[in-house]
Design an enzyme around this catalytic site. Structure first.
Site, short mmCIF file in Angstrom:
data_model
loop_
_atom_site.label_atom_id
_atom_site.label_comp_id
_atom_site.label_asym_id
_atom_site.label_seq_id
_atom_site.Cartn_x
_atom_site.Cartn_y
_atom_site.Cartn_z
N TYR A 165 2.93 2.55 -0.09
CA TYR A 165 2.52 1.27 0.50
C TYR A 165 3.05 1.12 1.93
CZ TYR A 165 2.06 -3.86 0.79
OH TYR A 165 1.75 -5.14 1.16
N LYS A 169 1.05 0.62 5.42
CA LYS A 169 1.21 -0.60 6.21
C LYS A 169 1.83 -0.31 7.59
CE LYS A 169 -0.63 -3.48 3.38
NZ LYS A 169 -2.02 -3.92 3.68
#
Length: 257
Positions: A165, A169
């Site tokens: 993740y 990001k």
């Protein structure tokens, strides 16, 4: 300060619920025509249904707005291109793209599988690439556009158990800065928002002690609301933000300054 979106058309990915729904409703309330895109799967990306997107469309229409639903997977370029075609066939332009679709498959790096790692990258990172690529030439020909990218506070300072993740990001922040440079002369602005601890479907099942621990780390002593993030996006999508591009706006209760 006026935030009027009458005549504007927006695609909001992952807007069948959570903060994406908040963006869609706020833009619609201010006059934008909205494509509510959502694959309709669970938080980990499994399953799929158009019902979530259709419910948001119904809510927008009930309030007097214009909206259509779309169930494209942002990981599939052919589906993304069909979504863009549907939008152009319906309204003839695309002014705003909100890249928001995302999933979670959290595990420490030693335990995460290759499949889980790659899928999170596909949705967050490549999903943003696919959607942006699909509207790129349309916005250039219009000499107008607002591209908004959803990062995360985790993408700014990292978080345990989220290598996949966080990589995604952090990556979208880098792309935001490049695209802002490449599109600036066409009157297209590209900015990212990095939400912190926000009350969403992804966080609603966290244990109370975890919620309290996170609250203790935030200067404002509370989790963010969907409305907080929607307000940030609405400003960046507006004419008022014409002088801002390549920025990362942290909406995290003051954690990142």
């Amino acid at each position: 300060m006026s935030l009027d979106f009458n005549g504007k058309v927006a695609i909001v990915t992952g807007s069948g619920g959570g903060i994406g729904k908040g963006y869609a409703l706020e833009l619609a309330k201010r006059g934008a025509k909205i494509v509510v895109n959502d694959l309709g799967g669970s938080v980990d990306g499994t399953g799929g249904s158009l019902s979530a997107a259709e419910k948001v469309v119904e809510e927008i229409k009930a309030a007097g707005g214009e909206s259509i639903s779309n169930g494209a997977s942002v990981t599939d370029m052919s589906q993304v291109e069909e979504m863009v075609k549907q939008t152009m066939d319906t309204w003839g332009r695309i002014d705003i793209l909100v890249n928001n679709a995302g999933i979670l498959r959290d595990k420490s790096f030693s335990k995460v599988t290759d499949e889980d790692f790659r899928l999170v990258l596909e949705v967050h990172l490549m999903g943003t690439v696919n959607c942006t690529k699909a509207v790129w030439d349309i916005m250039k020909e219009q000499s107008y556009g607002r591209i908004l990218v959803t990062s995360s506070s985790s993408g700014v300072y990292g978080n345990f158990g989220q290598t996949n993740y966080v990589a995604s990001k952090s990556g979208v922040i880098g792309m935001t800065k490049v695209w802002a440079r490449e599109l600036g002369k066409y009157n297209i602005r590209v900015n990212a928002v990095a939400p912190g601890f926000i009350e969403t479907d992804m966080t609603k099942n966290l244990p109370e002690k975890v919620v309290q621990l996170m609250n203790d780390k935030v200067p404002l002593r509370r989790w963010g609301k969907t409305k907080d993030i929607a307000n940030a996006y609405t400003f960046l999508a507006s004419e008022n933000a014409s002088y801002i591009s390549g920025a990362v706006l942290n909406v995290d209760g003051g954690v990142v300054v």
